[in-house]
Design an enzyme around this catalytic site. Structure first.
Site, PDB file in Angstrom:
ATOM      1  CB  SER A 122      -0.918   0.007   1.229  1.00  0.00           C
ATOM      2  OG  SER A 122      -0.158  -0.080   2.419  1.00  0.00           O
ATOM      3  CG  HIS A 143      -3.044  -0.873  -2.643  1.00  0.00           C
ATOM      4  ND1 HIS A 143      -3.277   0.452  -2.322  1.00  0.00           N
ATOM      5  CD2 HIS A 143      -3.287  -1.577  -1.499  1.00  0.00           C
ATOM      6  CE1 HIS A 143      -3.644   0.541  -1.059  1.00  0.00           C
ATOM      7  NE2 HIS A 143      -3.659  -0.668  -0.543  1.00  0.00           N
ATOM      8  CD  GLU A 155      -3.707   3.406  -4.878  1.00  0.00           C
ATOM      9  OE1 GLU A 155      -3.511   4.609  -5.055  1.00  0.00           O
ATOM     10  OE2 GLU A 155      -3.227   2.780  -3.907  1.00  0.00           O
ATOM     11  CG  ASN A 193      -2.367   3.995   2.143  1.00  0.00           C
ATOM     12  OD1 ASN A 193      -3.304   4.172   2.909  1.00  0.00           O
ATOM     13  ND2 ASN A 193      -2.027   2.792   1.722  1.00  0.00           N
TER      14      ASN A 193
END
Length: 304
Positions: A122, A143, A155, A193
């Site tokens: 991540s 991800h 992702e 993130n």
């Protein structure tokens, strides 16, 4: 199903790994779920079984589809054996750079030369991960969001050496799982993130500085911003240690003070209060579940 990818190897049987294995198997792929810990594999299968039962109860899948999904998963405790016939390998181990680099050295050695090697990281650099292999063009980030069988976003992170062909194959692969892939470039935290963790960190700072309490902060974000879960409760569910690790990646990667982890978060991780998985974080939880018991009360720093 993509005509070039049939056999999937998922390395790591924790929350993300078992969710990824479940999802691939549900959509007809043959999955080797790999973990050196037999107890972890048994727990993963139990979790997959429960999640499939939930899907049956909600009439998302049939009983027959559930049985076929389970039949598509083989648990293996040997990495070399587990990836020997893989077309696509996805690593879902702990968010630790050194661990992931060691894993990818092994994957490069044992997986077929044509296999794509993906990481569910991540935040950790795909370019750095690819650098320890001899197939940088075939290394990519994929991800998934938690819970994997439910959340639609993936992702897809393109490293410096990742080829256009590999990127397209993984984007297409995600669509076969009825996911919505979004391609991003390889910079610390990617998109999800890089935006989420500073928000969580700011919520912790807001608590640390005595602006408001746990439930008050979460209530403002839920009712005022229409978030389904407040940032402090979300941090508990992600794991405070994971949040801290990602913030450190952002801080080290950008060298910007705005990503510096809040001292309260650092202290809580040091004290082993990691959130739902340890039964206590910003909230307390019933043993063995994520059911909230009560918001914790913190002693705020005294005003200077």
């Amino acid at each position: 199903m993509d005509h070039l990818i049939r056999n999937i190897a998922v390395l790591g049987s924790g929350t993300m790994g078992n969710g990824i294995a479940h999802t691939f198997a549900q959509f007809g792929y043959q999955v080797n779920l790999i973990d050196i810990n037999q107890a972890a594999l048994s727990k993963a299968l139990t979790t997959i079984h429960k999640n499939l039962d939930r899907q049956v109860a909600k009439e998302i899948i049939s009983e027959k589809q559930k049985e076929q999904t389970l039949a598509n998963i083989i648990c293996i405790d040997d990495l070399e054996k587990g990836v020997a016939n893989a077309d696509f390998v996805i690593e879902a181990a702990t968010e630790n750079t050194g661990l992931k680099l060691n894993i990818f050295k092994e994957l490069d050695k044992f997986a077929p030369k044509a296999a794509i090697l993906a990481s569910n990281t991540s935040s950790i650099s795909i370019t750095k991960i690819a650098s320890v292999t001899n197939r940088g063009e075939k290394v990519i980030g994929m991800h998934f969001m938690n819970p994997v069988p439910v959340m639609r976003l993936v992702e897809v992170i393109r490293g410096y050496a990742t080829s256009k062909e590999t990127t397209k194959m993984v984007m297409d692969l995600a669509t076969t799982l009825q996911k919505n892939p979004v391609m991003v470039n390889d910079y610390p935290g990617f998109v999800a993130n890089r935006i989420l963790m500073p928000m969580i960190n700011e919520a912790v700072y807001t608590l640390y500085e005595g602006v408001a309490g746990v439930t008050e902060i979460d209530t403002v974000m839920k009712l005022g911003m229409a978030h389904p879960m407040g940032p402090l409760q979300l941090a508990d569910f992600i794991g405070l240690d994971v949040c801290l690790a990602i913030l450190k990646v952002l801080y080290d990667g950008f060298g910007n003070q705005k990503y510096a982890p809040c001292p309260l978060l650092v202290n809580m991780v040091a004290a082993g209060k990691l959130g739902a998985k340890t039964g206590e974080g910003f909230y307390r939880y019933t043993t063995g579940s994520k059911a909230l018991v009560v918001a914790e009360k913190f002693k705020y720093p005294e005003t200077m």
